[in-house]
Write a protein that holds these residues in place. Sequence first.
Motif, mmCIF file in Angstrom:
data_model
loop_
_atom_site.group_PDB
_atom_site.id
_atom_site.type_symbol
_atom_site.label_atom_id
_atom_site.label_comp_id
_atom_site.label_asym_id
_atom_site.label_seq_id
_atom_site.Cartn_x
_atom_site.Cartn_y
_atom_site.Cartn_z
ATOM 1 N N ARG A 39 29.742 28.666 57.024
ATOM 2 C CA ARG A 39 30.785 28.315 56.065
ATOM 3 C C ARG A 39 30.279 27.312 55.044
ATOM 4 O O ARG A 39 29.549 26.388 55.385
ATOM 5 N N LEU A 40 30.653 27.514 53.802
ATOM 6 C CA LEU A 40 30.408 26.550 52.741
ATOM 7 C C LEU A 40 31.737 26.065 52.178
ATOM 8 O O LEU A 40 32.656 26.851 51.959
ATOM 9 N N ILE A 41 31.811 24.756 51.936
ATOM 10 C CA ILE A 41 32.942 24.141 51.237
ATOM 11 C C ILE A 41 32.361 23.374 50.063
ATOM 12 O O ILE A 41 31.373 22.650 50.224
ATOM 13 N N TYR A 42 32.947 23.510 48.885
ATOM 14 C CA TYR A 42 32.338 22.897 47.702
ATOM 15 C C TYR A 42 33.401 22.619 46.650
ATOM 16 O O TYR A 42 34.455 23.259 46.592
ATOM 17 N N GLY A 43 33.085 21.617 45.821
ATOM 18 C CA GLY A 43 33.981 21.283 44.724
ATOM 19 C C GLY A 43 33.365 20.206 43.859
ATOM 20 O O GLY A 43 32.487 19.458 44.309
ATOM 21 N N PRO A 44 33.790 20.095 42.607
ATOM 22 C CA PRO A 44 33.224 19.094 41.696
ATOM 23 C C PRO A 44 33.683 17.688 42.052
ATOM 24 O O PRO A 44 34.757 17.506 42.634
ATOM 25 N N VAL A 45 32.868 16.711 41.708
ATOM 26 C CA VAL A 45 33.257 15.316 41.925
ATOM 27 C C VAL A 45 33.852 14.715 40.665
ATOM 28 O O VAL A 45 34.358 13.597 40.685
ATOM 29 N N SER A 46 33.806 15.457 39.569
ATOM 30 C CA SER A 46 34.356 15.013 38.291
ATOM 31 C C SER A 46 35.513 15.913 37.892
ATOM 32 O O SER A 46 35.580 17.087 38.290
ATOM 33 N N ASP A 47 36.421 15.369 37.095
ATOM 34 C CA ASP A 47 37.520 16.177 36.562
ATOM 35 C C ASP A 47 37.064 17.084 35.426
ATOM 36 O O ASP A 47 37.796 17.984 35.011
ATOM 37 N N THR A 48 35.847 16.845 34.939
ATOM 38 C CA THR A 48 35.335 17.632 33.811
ATOM 39 C C THR A 48 33.951 18.193 34.128
ATOM 40 O O THR A 48 32.964 17.852 33.464
ATOM 41 N N PRO A 49 33.835 19.040 35.136
ATOM 42 C CA PRO A 49 32.516 19.571 35.504
ATOM 43 C C PRO A 49 31.946 20.467 34.419
ATOM 44 O O PRO A 49 32.696 21.188 33.748
ATOM 45 N N VAL A 50 30.631 20.435 34.252
ATOM 46 C CA VAL A 50 30.002 21.275 33.231
ATOM 47 C C VAL A 50 30.103 22.750 33.586
ATOM 48 O O VAL A 50 30.077 23.615 32.704
ATOM 49 N N LEU A 51 30.206 23.029 34.875
ATOM 50 C CA LEU A 51 30.379 24.404 35.350
ATOM 51 C C LEU A 51 31.687 24.450 36.136
ATOM 52 O O LEU A 51 31.802 23.826 37.182
ATOM 53 N N PRO A 52 32.695 25.168 35.637
ATOM 54 C CA PRO A 52 34.008 25.161 36.283
ATOM 55 C C PRO A 52 33.957 25.660 37.724
ATOM 56 O O PRO A 52 33.141 26.513 38.074
ATOM 57 N N LEU A 53 34.846 25.133 38.530
ATOM 58 C CA LEU A 53 34.904 25.510 39.935
ATOM 59 C C LEU A 53 35.130 27.007 40.106
ATOM 60 O O LEU A 53 34.563 27.620 41.015
ATOM 61 N N GLU A 54 35.936 27.620 39.222
ATOM 62 C CA GLU A 54 36.193 29.055 39.344
ATOM 63 C C GLU A 54 34.908 29.863 39.233
ATOM 64 O O GLU A 54 34.730 30.875 39.930
ATOM 65 N N GLU A 55 33.995 29.438 38.370
ATOM 66 C CA GLU A 55 32.743 30.168 38.203
ATOM 67 C C GLU A 55 31.824 29.973 39.403
ATOM 68 O O GLU A 55 31.152 30.927 39.852
ATOM 69 N N VAL A 56 31.772 28.758 39.914
ATOM 70 C CA VAL A 56 30.960 28.507 41.108
ATOM 71 C C VAL A 56 31.502 29.302 42.288
ATOM 72 O O VAL A 56 30.747 29.932 43.036
ATOM 73 N N HIS A 57 32.812 29.297 42.442
ATOM 74 C CA HIS A 57 33.423 30.028 43.550
ATOM 75 C C HIS A 57 33.169 31.532 43.430
ATOM 76 O O HIS A 57 32.865 32.206 44.425
ATOM 77 N N ALA A 58 33.263 32.042 42.216
ATOM 78 C CA ALA A 58 33.012 33.480 42.010
ATOM 79 C C ALA A 58 31.584 33.846 42.396
ATOM 80 O O ALA A 58 31.330 34.933 42.923
ATOM 81 N N ALA A 59 30.641 32.936 42.165
ATOM 82 C CA ALA A 59 29.239 33.204 42.508
ATOM 83 C C ALA A 59 28.988 33.121 44.006
ATOM 84 O O ALA A 59 28.185 33.887 44.551
ATOM 85 N N LEU A 60 29.679 32.220 44.681
ATOM 86 C CA LEU A 60 29.393 31.975 46.096
ATOM 87 C C LEU A 60 30.279 32.781 47.043
ATOM 88 O O LEU A 60 29.907 32.994 48.208
ATOM 89 N N ASP A 61 31.406 33.227 46.575
ATOM 90 C CA ASP A 61 32.337 33.953 47.433
ATOM 91 C C ASP A 61 31.930 35.421 47.505
ATOM 92 O O ASP A 61 32.514 36.289 46.862
#
Length: 306
Positions: free
Chosen positions: A145-167
């Motif tokens: 299992r992987l759990i992940y998320g940005p530490v900033s409110d303004t990440p350079v790469l949106p969480l939706e894009e990271v999730h789409a790549a890893l899911d």
Amino acid sequence: MRILVVGAGAVGGYFGARLAQAGRNVDFLVRPARADLLREHGLRVRDLDGTVETVPVTAVTADTLTPGYDLVILAVKSYGFDAALKDTAPAVGPGTAVLPLLNGMRHMDALIDRFGADRVYGGVAMVQTRLGEDGEIVEVGELARLIYGPVSDTPVLPLEEVHAALDTGTFSATAATDAVQELWDKWVFLATMGACNCLMRAPIGRINSTEGGRDFSRAVFEEAAAVAAASGHPVPPRARERADRMLGDTTSQTTTSLYWDLTHDNPVEADHIIGDLVARGRALGVATPLFALADLHLRVYETGRT
């Protein structure tokens, strides 16, 4: 999305292989000898029933690394973190997100200082794998299992894009709204389990089934939880209940990679998992005598290896 996985060991090798199998554009940054092995034989994963899958992968080395990656996944042991950070830096551009899969919090401070909070994600990896003698990834349990998320409110790469790549469906992938809390929750649990295993030289079940053992494991957990609370990240009820169930088991043969390394004459991640918890507790005025003892025990072990 171009993904660079730094390290092809038990964690990086497993998740990187699964991403490659799912068709993601993945390169592995490894040492020259490991690169030669991967180029010749591919990345091999041995599952629980003994079946070996060979995954063709692309391996790069620090001297050939170029910019252009969207996501960098750092999956190295903590004692290799400084060198990996230096080797990885050329791959991290203005729009690159860095997702570390290390335990503890020390690496997060270093990454934020180096790249800025908007390029850093928090990542928690939970996987039951080991690196075999011939370099293959060996599954020793079903958890992946992987759990992940940005530490900033303004990440350079949106969480939706990271999730789409890893899911990808090849492992459990969870996008977190508070990745830093997830990191603390895992650190408290892992440090407790590791300290118990290493001090008692036994799986958690044997410790708890011995008179006084459960009082000991509970006391170790409360020390770690007190440091987390003083740091602004108290263990929430759900995580506490889960930890109490697993750390209080009287039959479990569960140990940690810290214990595995200790009992196999390998380098240990003592400073990152145990020592840093003691140091943070000291700075915050939180007493951690059991963790201090575990820290001393592991430092004496490391001294004996040199």
